[in-house]
Design a protein around this motif. Structure first.
Motif, PDB file in Angstrom:
ATOM      1  N   ARG A 112      56.347  46.875  54.261  1.00  0.00           N
ATOM      2  CA  ARG A 112      57.117  46.700  53.030  1.00  0.00           C
ATOM      3  C   ARG A 112      56.537  45.620  52.115  1.00  0.00           C
ATOM      4  NH1 ARG A 112      61.902  44.861  53.493  1.00  0.00           N
ATOM      5  NH2 ARG A 112      61.732  44.070  55.608  1.00  0.00           N
ATOM      6  N   VAL A 113      55.333  45.139  52.413  1.00  0.00           N
ATOM      7  CA  VAL A 113      54.623  44.242  51.505  1.00  0.00           C
ATOM      8  C   VAL A 113      53.623  45.068  50.703  1.00  0.00           C
ATOM      9  CG1 VAL A 113      52.968  42.339  51.341  1.00  0.00           C
ATOM     10  CG2 VAL A 113      54.862  42.206  52.979  1.00  0.00           C
ATOM     11  N   THR A 114      53.562  44.862  49.401  1.00  0.00           N
ATOM     12  CA  THR A 114      52.584  45.549  48.563  1.00  0.00           C
ATOM     13  C   THR A 114      51.213  44.910  48.782  1.00  0.00           C
ATOM     14  OG1 THR A 114      54.257  46.075  46.908  1.00  0.00           O
ATOM     15  CG2 THR A 114      51.955  46.182  46.211  1.00  0.00           C
ATOM     16  N   ILE A 115      50.246  45.735  49.157  1.00  0.00           N
ATOM     17  CA  ILE A 115      48.946  45.242  49.585  1.00  0.00           C
ATOM     18  C   ILE A 115      47.927  45.268  48.441  1.00  0.00           C
ATOM     19  CG2 ILE A 115      47.052  45.569  51.249  1.00  0.00           C
ATOM     20  CD1 ILE A 115      49.787  44.703  52.434  1.00  0.00           C
ATOM     21  N   ARG A 116      47.185  44.176  48.302  1.00  0.00           N
ATOM     22  CA  ARG A 116      46.098  44.087  47.334  1.00  0.00           C
ATOM     23  C   ARG A 116      44.877  44.845  47.847  1.00  0.00           C
ATOM     24  NH1 ARG A 116      43.283  39.918  47.156  1.00  0.00           N
ATOM     25  NH2 ARG A 116      42.475  40.214  45.070  1.00  0.00           N
ATOM     26  N   HIS A 117      44.057  45.339  46.891  1.00  0.00           N
ATOM     27  CA  HIS A 117      42.784  45.958  47.215  1.00  0.00           C
ATOM     28  C   HIS A 117      41.736  45.453  46.236  1.00  0.00           C
ATOM     29  CE1 HIS A 117      45.548  48.614  49.288  1.00  0.00           C
ATOM     30  NE2 HIS A 117      44.532  49.023  50.019  1.00  0.00           N
ATOM     31  N   HIS A 118      40.478  45.590  46.607  1.00  0.00           N
ATOM     32  CA  HIS A 118      39.410  45.229  45.680  1.00  0.00           C
ATOM     33  C   HIS A 118      39.550  46.046  44.399  1.00  0.00           C
ATOM     34  CE1 HIS A 118      37.136  42.494  48.130  1.00  0.00           C
ATOM     35  NE2 HIS A 118      37.095  43.334  49.135  1.00  0.00           N
ATOM     36  N   GLU A 119      39.188  45.450  43.293  1.00  0.00           N
ATOM     37  CA  GLU A 119      39.387  46.084  41.983  1.00  0.00           C
ATOM     38  C   GLU A 119      38.652  47.414  41.859  1.00  0.00           C
ATOM     39  OE1 GLU A 119      39.990  41.997  39.353  1.00  0.00           O
ATOM     40  OE2 GLU A 119      38.238  43.285  39.067  1.00  0.00           O
ATOM     41  N   ASP A 120      37.570  47.578  42.599  1.00  0.00           N
ATOM     42  CA  ASP A 120      36.798  48.825  42.491  1.00  0.00           C
ATOM     43  C   ASP A 120      37.229  49.870  43.512  1.00  0.00           C
ATOM     44  OD1 ASP A 120      33.776  47.743  44.290  1.00  0.00           O
ATOM     45  OD2 ASP A 120      35.919  47.581  44.763  1.00  0.00           O
ATOM     46  N   ASP A 121      38.400  49.661  44.109  1.00  0.00           N
ATOM     47  CA  ASP A 121      38.855  50.581  45.149  1.00  0.00           C
ATOM     48  C   ASP A 121      39.108  51.982  44.616  1.00  0.00           C
ATOM     49  OD1 ASP A 121      41.581  51.642  46.657  1.00  0.00           O
ATOM     50  OD2 ASP A 121      40.142  50.761  48.044  1.00  0.00           O
ATOM     51  N   GLY A 122      39.699  52.043  43.403  1.00  0.00           N
ATOM     52  CA  GLY A 122      39.881  53.334  42.764  1.00  0.00           C
ATOM     53  C   GLY A 122      41.058  54.137  43.260  1.00  0.00           C
ATOM     54  N   ALA A 123      41.946  53.546  44.029  1.00  0.00           N
ATOM     55  CA  ALA A 123      43.096  54.288  44.552  1.00  0.00           C
ATOM     56  C   ALA A 123      44.353  53.457  44.405  1.00  0.00           C
ATOM     57  CB  ALA A 123      42.869  54.660  46.023  1.00  0.00           C
ATOM     58  N   GLY A 136      42.426  46.829  52.734  1.00  0.00           N
ATOM     59  CA  GLY A 136      43.318  45.975  51.975  1.00  0.00           C
ATOM     60  C   GLY A 136      43.137  44.511  52.327  1.00  0.00           C
ATOM     61  N   ASP A 137      43.744  43.654  51.520  1.00  0.00           N
ATOM     62  CA  ASP A 137      43.682  42.207  51.719  1.00  0.00           C
ATOM     63  C   ASP A 137      44.784  41.800  52.691  1.00  0.00           C
ATOM     64  OD1 ASP A 137      43.699  39.461  51.580  1.00  0.00           O
ATOM     65  OD2 ASP A 137      43.767  39.355  49.399  1.00  0.00           O
ATOM     66  N   PRO A 138      44.435  41.293  53.886  1.00  0.00           N
ATOM     67  CA  PRO A 138      45.465  40.970  54.881  1.00  0.00           C
ATOM     68  C   PRO A 138      46.127  39.614  54.694  1.00  0.00           C
ATOM     69  CG  PRO A 138      43.312  40.521  55.807  1.00  0.00           C
ATOM     70  CD  PRO A 138      43.074  41.105  54.426  1.00  0.00           C
ATOM     71  N   HIS A 139      45.687  38.810  53.737  1.00  0.00           N
ATOM     72  CA  HIS A 139      46.161  37.422  53.610  1.00  0.00           C
ATOM     73  C   HIS A 139      47.481  37.361  52.834  1.00  0.00           C
ATOM     74  CE1 HIS A 139      41.715  37.437  53.936  1.00  0.00           C
ATOM     75  NE2 HIS A 139      41.931  36.463  54.788  1.00  0.00           N
ATOM     76  N   ILE A 140      48.428  38.154  53.275  1.00  0.00           N
ATOM     77  CA  ILE A 140      49.667  38.373  52.526  1.00  0.00           C
ATOM     78  C   ILE A 140      50.567  37.141  52.456  1.00  0.00           C
ATOM     79  CG2 ILE A 140      49.700  40.861  52.902  1.00  0.00           C
ATOM     80  CD1 ILE A 140      51.541  40.427  55.272  1.00  0.00           C
TER      81      ILE A 140
END
Length: 313
Positions: A112-123, A136-140
């Motif tokens: 239920r945490v919104t996960i960050r991704h690299h900007e070039d992920d495209g999804a 995804g970025d695990p450092h939530i």
């Protein structure tokens, strides 16, 4: 394994009924295994004195690359509740679960945490799945609002394995959530004292994205251009980050407590900026030992903020 959503449904169906005895069926305190220093700290805050927490990762140990010990596997085998971060942080955990024969309840704090991704992920991505979202970025935890979700997930897990103590866990969660709200307010106030043209962050690896997004900093880049500290560092990546520091007007490079400062110091010297290291290093992937500024999540995040503000302001 039991997901948080399933546990919430179980709890909803148990309200007002005979909940039975605590974990193990004999009223004993639930046996909790927490993978990371953050997971263990949250578990102790929510569980209070009523839980036994075994912490797999020691302070200062990088969670990205870890080899579980026989003692870790034994603790997993006996655990009523396993608390993990998720989002691919504990890449070693699935094998450890299989090897230990763990059969308890499993909680993924990233649910239920919104996960960050690299900007070039495209999804488009909204939430982590049970273990994965490995790109995804695990450092939530570096956004206190996410920490509230993580602590809530832990409360659900504890109340499931020990329903007799559910009210106590909820009270602890309410108290801790108030502290997290205060941390969020403090951090925002402090960051706002930095001149807007100096709110630029460079770190050892890409670990403060949630913090940057929450408090309006500019992430110039990281020495290791990855969410994972085990990623390979190339000469080109070093040249790129030195150029970004120079061209952006960044005034400091921040080392991290669980990583050697040598490369950060080299880059800082080449770019002609201050390197924040040693006792001032940021707590990124792990908390610090007892007695240090990073002994708990609340003190570690305040240390990070005070250090960033002091260097940039």
């Amino acid at each position: 394994m039991v997901t948080v959503a399933a546990l919430a449904a179980v709890l909803a169906g148990c309200g007002g009924s005979d909940a039975g005895e605590g974990a193990g069926g004999d009223g004993a305190a639930p046996r909790v295994v927490a993978t990371t220093t953050y997971a263990a700290d949250f578990a102790r805050a929510v569980g209070g004195d009523g839980v036994q927490v075994t912490q797999i990762l020691r302070p200062g140990v990088d969670p990205h690359d870890y080899e579980p010990s026989p003692a870790d596997l034994e603790a997993l085998a006996e655990a009523d509740l396993l608390i993990e971060n998720g989002v691919g942080l504990e890449s070693w955990l699935d094998d450890a679960i299989s090897a230990s024969g763990f059969h308890g309840t499993e909680i993924v704090m990233a649910d239920r945490v919104t996960i960050r991704h690299h900007e070039d992920d495209g999804a488009e991505h909204d939430e982590s799945d049970e273990h994965g979202d490995e790109d995804g970025d695990p450092h939530i935890w570096h956004d206190p609002r996410n920490a509230k979700v993580m602590a809530t997930n832990i409360q659900i897990g504890l109340a499931t394995v020990d329903p007799e103590s559910a009210a106590e866990y909820q009270a602890n969660l309410d108290s801790y959530s108030a502290e997290l709200d205060e941390l969020d307010r403090y951090t925002e106030q402090q960051i706002n004292t930095i001149p807007s043209d100096r709110r630029k962050l460079v770190t050892n690896h890409d670990s403060f994205g949630y913090y940057v997004e929450r408090y309006g900093l500019e992430f110039v880049g990281s020495i290791i251009p990855s969410f994972d500290t085990a990623a390979e560092l190339s000469g080109r990546a070093i040249d790129d980050i030195v150029e970004k520091i120079r061209s952006s007007g960044t005034v400091a490079v921040f080392s991290e407590s669980s990583l050697p400062p040598r490369t950060a110091q080299t880059i800082g010297s080449e770019a002609g900026v201050r390197v924040v290291a040693g006792e001032e290093a940021l707590y990124a992937d792990t908390l610090g030992p007892a007695g240090s500024a990073g002994a708990t999540y609340l003190t570690a995040e305040r240390h990070n903020t005070d250090t960033i503000v002091g260097a940039l302001r």
